[in-house]
Write an enzyme that holds these catalytic residues in place. Structure first.
Site, PDB file in Angstrom:
ATOM      1  N   GLU A  10       0.840  -1.209   0.000  1.00  0.00           N
ATOM      2  CA  GLU A  10       0.000   0.000   0.000  1.00  0.00           C
ATOM      3  C   GLU A  10       0.868   1.249   0.000  1.00  0.00           C
ATOM      4  O   GLU A  10       0.601   2.196  -0.736  1.00  0.00           O
ATOM      5  CB  GLU A  10      -0.940   0.003   1.203  1.00  0.00           C
ATOM      6  CG  GLU A  10      -2.079  -0.976   1.094  1.00  0.00           C
ATOM      7  CD  GLU A  10      -2.965  -0.981   2.334  1.00  0.00           C
ATOM      8  OE1 GLU A  10      -2.904  -0.011   3.126  1.00  0.00           O
ATOM      9  OE2 GLU A  10      -3.718  -1.951   2.507  1.00  0.00           O
ATOM     10  N   SER A  30      -7.329   1.308   7.412  1.00  0.00           N
ATOM     11  CA  SER A  30      -8.293   0.831   6.417  1.00  0.00           C
ATOM     12  C   SER A  30      -8.520  -0.655   6.634  1.00  0.00           C
ATOM     13  O   SER A  30      -7.594  -1.404   6.900  1.00  0.00           O
ATOM     14  CB  SER A  30      -7.781   1.107   5.004  1.00  0.00           C
ATOM     15  OG  SER A  30      -6.571   0.424   4.774  1.00  0.00           O
ATOM     16  N   ASP A  40      -8.326   1.593   0.879  1.00  0.00           N
ATOM     17  CA  ASP A  40      -6.921   1.620   1.305  1.00  0.00           C
ATOM     18  C   ASP A  40      -6.240   2.925   0.938  1.00  0.00           C
ATOM     19  O   ASP A  40      -5.410   3.435   1.677  1.00  0.00           O
ATOM     20  CB  ASP A  40      -6.155   0.454   0.675  1.00  0.00           C
ATOM     21  CG  ASP A  40      -6.647  -0.885   1.181  1.00  0.00           C
ATOM     22  OD1 ASP A  40      -6.954  -0.998   2.379  1.00  0.00           O
ATOM     23  OD2 ASP A  40      -6.735  -1.828   0.361  1.00  0.00           O
ATOM     24  N   GLU A  53      -8.999   0.029  -3.406  1.00  0.00           N
ATOM     25  CA  GLU A  53      -8.769  -1.107  -2.524  1.00  0.00           C
ATOM     26  C   GLU A  53      -7.560  -1.837  -3.105  1.00  0.00           C
ATOM     27  O   GLU A  53      -7.598  -2.298  -4.250  1.00  0.00           O
ATOM     28  CB  GLU A  53     -10.003  -2.021  -2.488  1.00  0.00           C
ATOM     29  CG  GLU A  53      -9.922  -3.131  -1.481  1.00  0.00           C
ATOM     30  CD  GLU A  53      -9.938  -2.648  -0.037  1.00  0.00           C
ATOM     31  OE1 GLU A  53      -9.375  -3.366   0.808  1.00  0.00           O
ATOM     32  OE2 GLU A  53     -10.497  -1.564   0.262  1.00  0.00           O
TER      33      GLU A  53
END
Length: 173
Positions: A10, A30, A40, A53
């Site tokens: 991420e 998240s 996210d 996401e």
């Protein structure tokens, strides 16, 4: 996949989007520690706004629950962003999908296979507006309807020995 690896992926996506000129943030906690499901990553460049996401895998298919996708879509709609599923397989780049473009399993979950991501996903350059995907079918559709019939007749005549090569070359100039 470990939570630490997911977090690292991420952060990697956030850094890549930032380098591409997007205002971007990773949603704190998240997927956990909050009553509301948050995407996210949120990213925007003044023209495009995304709620993402992010999922990654060593090579196995990536699965998302129907609830994850529903929450992402709900949040994106209310926030005014486009919902996207970002997937990254080891030794590959990021690929992006609209939730409606994902395969839905019989159990109502969503799945992305590595080969699907590579073949059908939007790559990072296209996602951030640096390139545009062109398919092989589009490349082949240049208005060319095939070989010129006159050229084919001349070549056939040479092949059959009815015409000399020099005469054919003169005709084809």
């Amino acid at each position: 996949m470990s939570q630490a690896k997911g977090d690292r992926r991420e952060r990697e996506l956030v850094n890549e989007l930032d380098a591409a000129g997007f205002a971007v943030m990773r949603a704190p906690a998240s997927g956990s520690a909050t009553e509301r499901e948050l995407p996210d990553v949120l990213a925007g460049d003044g023209e495009r706004f995304y709620a993402i996401e992010a999922k990654s895998s060593a090579g196995d298919p990536i699965y998302l629950t129907g609830e994850e996708v529903e929450a992402l879509t709900y949040f994106a709609q209310n926030f005014g962003a486009k919902p996207r599923i970002g997937v990254r397989f080891d030794r590959e780049d990021w690929y992006f999908f609209h939730p409606a473009d994902l395969y839905v399993t019989d159990g109502g979950n969503y799945r992305v296979k590595k080969e699907t991501a590579l073949a059908d996903g939007t790559d990072f350059a296209e996602f951030v507006g640096r390139s545009e995907k062109v398919t092989l079918a589009e490349l082949g559709d240049d208005g060319d309807d095939g070989p010129d019939e006159d050229v084919l007749r001349v070549l056939t005549a040479v092949e059959q020995g009815v015409m000399e090569i020099e005469e054919a070359a003169t005709l084809l100039e």
